[in-house]
Design an enzyme around this catalytic site. Sequence first.
Site, PDB file in Angstrom:
ATOM      1  CB  CYS A   9      63.588  55.243  40.363  1.00 16.03           C
ATOM      2  SG  CYS A   9      65.238  54.795  40.937  1.00 16.03           S
ATOM      3  NE  ARG A  15      64.125  56.561  36.762  1.00 18.87           N
ATOM      4  CZ  ARG A  15      63.102  55.835  36.356  1.00 18.87           C
ATOM      5  NH1 ARG A  15      62.080  56.444  35.785  1.00 18.87           N
ATOM      6  NH2 ARG A  15      63.086  54.533  36.518  1.00 18.87           N
ATOM      7  CG  ASP A 122      64.809  53.809  33.121  1.00 23.18           C
ATOM      8  OD1 ASP A 122      65.987  54.157  33.319  1.00 23.18           O
ATOM      9  OD2 ASP A 122      64.404  52.649  33.259  1.00 23.18           O
TER      10      ASP A 122
HETATM   11  P1  4NP Z   1      66.561  53.880  37.857  1.00 23.53           P
HETATM   12  O1  4NP Z   1      67.161  53.369  36.463  1.00 23.53           O
HETATM   13  O2  4NP Z   1      65.225  53.183  38.025  1.00 23.53           O
HETATM   14  O3  4NP Z   1      66.408  55.348  37.665  1.00 23.53           O
HETATM   15  O4  4NP Z   1      67.566  53.495  38.930  1.00 23.53           O
HETATM   16  C1  4NP Z   1      67.342  52.025  36.154  1.00 23.53           C
HETATM   17  C2  4NP Z   1      68.427  51.356  36.651  1.00 23.53           C
HETATM   18  C3  4NP Z   1      68.631  50.025  36.321  1.00 23.53           C
HETATM   19  C4  4NP Z   1      67.733  49.384  35.481  1.00 23.53           C
HETATM   20  C5  4NP Z   1      66.637  50.061  34.991  1.00 23.53           C
HETATM   21  C6  4NP Z   1      66.439  51.388  35.330  1.00 23.53           C
HETATM   22  N1  4NP Z   1      67.966  48.049  35.115  1.00 23.53           N
HETATM   23  O5  4NP Z   1      67.187  47.507  34.301  1.00 23.53           O
HETATM   24  O6  4NP Z   1      68.919  47.413  35.614  1.00 23.53           O
END
Ligand code: 4NP
Length: 152
Positions: A9, A15, A122
């Site tokens: 991800c 995720r 997300d």
């Molecule tokens: P992930 O979610 O891609 O599912 O781990 C996110 C975690 C952190 C961030 C964005 C999406 N962020 O911008 O820090």
Amino acid sequence: MRTKILMVCLGNICRSPLAEGILKSKLDQEMIHVDSAGTASYHIGKKPDSRSISIAKKYGIDISQQRCRQFTARDFDEFDLIYAMDRSNYENIIALAENKSEIAKVNLLLYRADLANQEVPDPYYGGEDGFEEIFHLIDSACNLIVQDIIHK
Ligand code: 4NP
């Protein structure tokens, strides 16, 4: 030989750690090796988001020992199958590929017809409900992956 699967991800804290934990919970570790990574470097070395840890725990899965790492081009050598949670992750992964066989290893996690090429949204900026929703989306996708591996 063990199938090696990488879940990817953006941050590797919401995720893909869930996808790693859920798939591991469904298969014998001697049949598969599962890992996860993020395309971004924001959270390297950190634990999964507390909301992901909680929803996994609710369904009997412990992901608290995972630590965030960034996806690199070396992962194309290491893994047989690479699953992206959304199209943006997919584009970021294949931007690092050097040839068609590397690109062919990459799919959206929800690529199968029954899941209609959806994306795993997300959940980072949303509430707890988003984590419940993505848990079930990822769980359904992992059931299909397990079927594919068992019937291979
Ligand atoms: P992930 O979610 O891609 O599912 O781990 C996110 C975690 C952190 C961030 C964005 C999406 N962020 O911008 O820090």
